[in-house]
Design a protein around this motif. Sequence first.
Motif, PDB file in Angstrom:
ATOM      1  N   LEU A 262       0.886  -1.227  -0.098  1.00 55.28           N
ATOM      2  CA  LEU A 262       0.171   0.045   0.229  1.00 55.28           C
ATOM      3  C   LEU A 262       0.916   1.156  -0.177  1.00 55.28           C
ATOM      4  CD1 LEU A 262      -2.866  -1.015   2.602  1.00 55.28           C
ATOM      5  CD2 LEU A 262      -3.119  -0.832  -0.012  1.00 55.28           C
ATOM      6  N   LEU A 263       2.027   1.257   0.701  1.00 55.56           N
ATOM      7  CA  LEU A 263       2.877   2.377   0.753  1.00 55.56           C
ATOM      8  C   LEU A 263       3.624   2.633  -0.571  1.00 55.56           C
ATOM      9  CD1 LEU A 263       4.684   1.934   4.196  1.00 55.56           C
ATOM     10  CD2 LEU A 263       2.903   3.613   3.920  1.00 55.56           C
ATOM     11  N   LEU A 264       3.897   1.582  -1.245  1.00 58.69           N
ATOM     12  CA  LEU A 264       4.631   1.928  -2.592  1.00 58.69           C
ATOM     13  C   LEU A 264       3.581   2.304  -3.512  1.00 58.69           C
ATOM     14  CD1 LEU A 264       7.103  -1.311  -2.553  1.00 58.69           C
ATOM     15  CD2 LEU A 264       7.560   0.957  -2.145  1.00 58.69           C
ATOM     16  N   ARG A 265       2.460   1.884  -3.467  1.00 59.65           N
ATOM     17  CA  ARG A 265       1.508   2.196  -4.438  1.00 59.65           C
ATOM     18  C   ARG A 265       0.949   3.608  -4.150  1.00 59.65           C
ATOM     19  NH1 ARG A 265      -4.561  -0.514  -4.390  1.00 59.65           N
ATOM     20  NH2 ARG A 265      -4.609   1.372  -2.841  1.00 59.65           N
TER      21      ARG A 265
ATOM     22  N   GLY B 139       4.842  11.875   5.464  1.00 57.98           N
ATOM     23  CA  GLY B 139       6.016  12.652   6.028  1.00 57.98           C
ATOM     24  C   GLY B 139       5.748  12.539   7.707  1.00 57.98           C
ATOM     25  N   PRO B 140       6.786  12.897   8.405  1.00 55.55           N
ATOM     26  CA  PRO B 140       6.640  12.997   9.943  1.00 55.55           C
ATOM     27  C   PRO B 140       5.816  14.180  10.370  1.00 55.55           C
ATOM     28  CG  PRO B 140       8.783  13.610   9.428  1.00 55.55           C
ATOM     29  CD  PRO B 140       8.030  13.305   8.120  1.00 55.55           C
ATOM     30  N   ASP B 141       5.428  13.754  11.578  1.00 53.68           N
ATOM     31  CA  ASP B 141       4.638  15.049  12.506  1.00 53.68           C
ATOM     32  C   ASP B 141       3.532  15.474  11.598  1.00 53.68           C
ATOM     33  OD1 ASP B 141       6.492  14.228  14.452  1.00 53.68           O
ATOM     34  OD2 ASP B 141       7.930  15.856  13.538  1.00 53.68           O
ATOM     35  N   ARG B 142       2.613  14.719  10.600  1.00 55.01           N
ATOM     36  CA  ARG B 142       1.548  15.355   9.995  1.00 55.01           C
ATOM     37  C   ARG B 142       0.519  15.320  11.069  1.00 55.01           C
ATOM     38  NH1 ARG B 142       4.806  17.555   6.528  1.00 55.01           N
ATOM     39  NH2 ARG B 142       5.872  16.118   5.178  1.00 55.01           N
ATOM     40  N   ASP B 143      -0.371  16.396  10.760  1.00 55.41           N
ATOM     41  CA  ASP B 143      -1.608  16.578  11.679  1.00 55.41           C
ATOM     42  C   ASP B 143      -2.708  15.544  10.931  1.00 55.41           C
ATOM     43  OD1 ASP B 143      -0.543  18.501  13.377  1.00 55.41           O
ATOM     44  OD2 ASP B 143      -1.224  20.079  11.936  1.00 55.41           O
ATOM     45  N   PRO B 144      -3.379  14.786  11.765  1.00 54.95           N
ATOM     46  CA  PRO B 144      -4.333  14.076  11.061  1.00 54.95           C
ATOM     47  C   PRO B 144      -5.496  15.002  10.420  1.00 54.95           C
ATOM     48  CG  PRO B 144      -4.780  14.103  13.375  1.00 54.95           C
ATOM     49  CD  PRO B 144      -3.445  14.694  13.010  1.00 54.95           C
ATOM     50  N   ASP B 145      -6.051  14.223   9.380  1.00 59.16           N
ATOM     51  CA  ASP B 145      -7.142  14.849   8.393  1.00 59.16           C
ATOM     52  C   ASP B 145      -8.260  14.909   9.464  1.00 59.16           C
ATOM     53  OD1 ASP B 145      -9.312  15.449   6.924  1.00 59.16           O
ATOM     54  OD2 ASP B 145      -8.186  14.189   5.185  1.00 59.16           O
TER      55      ASP B 145
ATOM     56  N   PRO C 258      -1.455   5.335   2.458  1.00 62.48           N
ATOM     57  CA  PRO C 258      -1.974   4.422   3.612  1.00 62.48           C
ATOM     58  C   PRO C 258      -1.665   4.855   4.955  1.00 62.48           C
ATOM     59  CG  PRO C 258      -0.270   3.731   2.397  1.00 62.48           C
ATOM     60  CD  PRO C 258      -0.564   4.896   1.770  1.00 62.48           C
ATOM     61  N   LEU C 259      -2.605   4.211   6.057  1.00 62.91           N
ATOM     62  CA  LEU C 259      -2.189   4.360   7.392  1.00 62.91           C
ATOM     63  C   LEU C 259      -2.551   5.743   7.771  1.00 62.91           C
ATOM     64  CD1 LEU C 259       1.027   2.405   7.665  1.00 62.91           C
ATOM     65  CD2 LEU C 259      -1.196   1.459   7.552  1.00 62.91           C
TER      66      LEU C 259
ATOM     67  N   PRO D  67       7.146   6.323   6.678  1.00 67.64           N
ATOM     68  CA  PRO D  67       5.551   6.451   7.156  1.00 67.64           C
ATOM     69  C   PRO D  67       5.131   6.296   8.517  1.00 67.64           C
ATOM     70  CG  PRO D  67       6.337   4.780   5.205  1.00 67.64           C
ATOM     71  CD  PRO D  67       7.693   5.336   6.254  1.00 67.64           C
ATOM     72  N   PRO D  68       4.002   7.212   8.421  1.00 64.03           N
ATOM     73  CA  PRO D  68       3.614   7.080  10.268  1.00 64.03           C
ATOM     74  C   PRO D  68       2.938   5.798  10.291  1.00 64.03           C
ATOM     75  CG  PRO D  68       1.856   8.389   8.845  1.00 64.03           C
ATOM     76  CD  PRO D  68       3.230   8.222   7.821  1.00 64.03           C
ATOM     77  N   PRO D  69       2.634   5.565  11.671  1.00 67.50           N
ATOM     78  CA  PRO D  69       2.192   4.170  11.931  1.00 67.50           C
ATOM     79  C   PRO D  69       0.847   4.092  11.559  1.00 67.50           C
ATOM     80  CG  PRO D  69       2.496   5.475  13.849  1.00 67.50           C
ATOM     81  CD  PRO D  69       3.157   6.172  12.756  1.00 67.50           C
ATOM     82  N   GLN D  70       0.072   3.131  11.605  1.00 63.61           N
ATOM     83  CA  GLN D  70      -1.544   2.781  11.187  1.00 63.61           C
ATOM     84  C   GLN D  70      -2.205   3.787  12.423  1.00 63.61           C
ATOM     85  OE1 GLN D  70      -2.553  -1.263  11.412  1.00 63.61           O
ATOM     86  NE2 GLN D  70      -2.251  -1.312  13.677  1.00 63.61           N
ATOM     87  N   PRO D  71      -3.356   4.094  11.938  1.00 63.54           N
ATOM     88  CA  PRO D  71      -4.368   4.524  13.019  1.00 63.54           C
ATOM     89  C   PRO D  71      -4.550   4.018  14.000  1.00 63.54           C
ATOM     90  CG  PRO D  71      -5.164   4.804  10.741  1.00 63.54           C
ATOM     91  CD  PRO D  71      -3.867   4.121  10.579  1.00 63.54           C
ATOM     92  N   GLY D  72      -4.809   4.443  15.119  1.00 61.86           N
ATOM     93  CA  GLY D  72      -5.104   3.592  16.482  1.00 61.86           C
ATOM     94  C   GLY D  72      -3.905   3.053  17.203  1.00 61.86           C
ATOM     95  N   GLN D  73      -2.632   3.624  17.003  1.00 59.92           N
ATOM     96  CA  GLN D  73      -1.516   3.469  17.459  1.00 59.92           C
ATOM     97  C   GLN D  73      -1.621   3.362  19.215  1.00 59.92           C
ATOM     98  OE1 GLN D  73       0.981   2.074  15.908  1.00 59.92           O
ATOM     99  NE2 GLN D  73       2.964   2.575  16.983  1.00 59.92           N
ATOM    100  N   PRO D  74      -1.133   2.547  19.899  1.00 60.18           N
ATOM    101  CA  PRO D  74      -1.405   2.551  21.299  1.00 60.18           C
ATOM    102  C   PRO D  74      -0.679   3.732  21.864  1.00 60.18           C
ATOM    103  CG  PRO D  74      -0.039   0.881  20.769  1.00 60.18           C
ATOM    104  CD  PRO D  74      -0.621   1.322  19.479  1.00 60.18           C
ATOM    105  N   VAL D  75      -1.060   4.335  23.254  1.00 56.75           N
ATOM    106  CA  VAL D  75      -0.456   5.229  23.708  1.00 56.75           C
ATOM    107  C   VAL D  75       0.629   4.870  24.559  1.00 56.75           C
ATOM    108  CG1 VAL D  75      -1.021   7.309  25.224  1.00 56.75           C
ATOM    109  CG2 VAL D  75      -2.721   6.745  23.642  1.00 56.75           C
ATOM    110  N   SER D  76       0.236   3.949  25.368  1.00 57.17           N
ATOM    111  CA  SER D  76       1.285   3.485  26.501  1.00 57.17           C
ATOM    112  C   SER D  76       2.692   3.205  25.872  1.00 57.17           C
ATOM    113  CB  SER D  76       0.897   2.344  27.318  1.00 57.17           C
ATOM    114  OG  SER D  76       0.995   1.085  26.567  1.00 57.17           O
TER     115      SER D  76
END
Length: 360
Positions: free
Chosen positions: A161-164, A277-283, A271-272, A203-212
């Motif tokens: 998905l990232l490459l596409r 890029g890093p430190d992007r604000d979510p849509d 994807p994800l 690439p940023p991690p997938q949504p729902g990344q744990p907080v702890s």
Amino acid sequence: MTVDEGARTVTPGQAAEELELRRGEFRLAAQLGLVRTVPVGDGERRRVERAEIDRLRAAPDFPEGLRERVREVGTREAAALLSVPPDRFTRLARTGHLSPVRFYLNRYRAVVWRYLAAEVTEFALAHPALLTGRLPLDVRKRLDAHEDARPRNWRARRLALLLRATDDPWARAAAIASMLHPVHLAEVVGDPYERAHLDRLRPPPQPGQPVSQAAREITDLLALADAPDEVLWHRMSLTLALEEARADRPAPHPGEVPARAPLPPRGVEPPLGRGLGPDRDPDPGLEPDPALEPGPEPGSVAESVPASEIPAMRLPAVRPGAELPPRGGSSRSRLLDRLLRRKTAGAPRGGRGKRPVAWP
């Protein structure tokens, strides 16, 4: 964004509402290319063209057909689709017969895998012999060896998905680099400025990344290749991707401005969830969907994997002179031959048209 762009496109949130999808379902549909999106302006925000919404709504099976193509199921639901016990489905998934589309950690920090219902149904039609009777000998041997292909198959899907999602060679190289442990990455990419550039495009991690912190360490571990042949494959793919990226433009050094920003030019959602890029604000139109983060189903032991059972990270050294897999006619063997011929013949670095090959 011009007035004309605002008139012919809509936000992801509005598109999800018009397509009668939940926010998480829309995000997955965009990642899989079922809903084409377009970049807007110079940033990484993406919108959906009105013509794309009209095309999807005109389908004879709308909206049930679109919802079914993005429907996720857990182990118990997938086993019910196959008419098999949950433990048999788990054995098939562990031996690589089905690929998870995503995962999350439940309250006990156990990994819960999710699958596309459409792919589970297709598997039942394509492999009816695996649903009844005794499993084949090779499958039983892999189970006896405690193999688990689910993390590896999820990584392969994520990388595809990232490459596409982009044609930018440095962004593609960063996607492959994200599969490697920093030790392996430093061995492949000796230039610290190139490593820093790849890290900025990581690439940023997938949504729902744990907080702890403890849970985040588990998810970070699952995102990295660990099997020796998988590590070798990504190392070779990154080497070829770097050659293409260097031929396109060099990595920026301190004080330099990149030649151009790696915007995803294709009509798919990065994807994800948050771009490349890093430190992007979510849509703001794609808030996390709590409905897609269910807790473990009662009695669904086969669906989750305790974090303690995730094997420790293995860091096999793959250096020049290491024994390589035998050559043959597969795409993996052809990539090995190609890399070895280039090194032994002293071929010049660079060259356009090369594409890193995602793990099959």
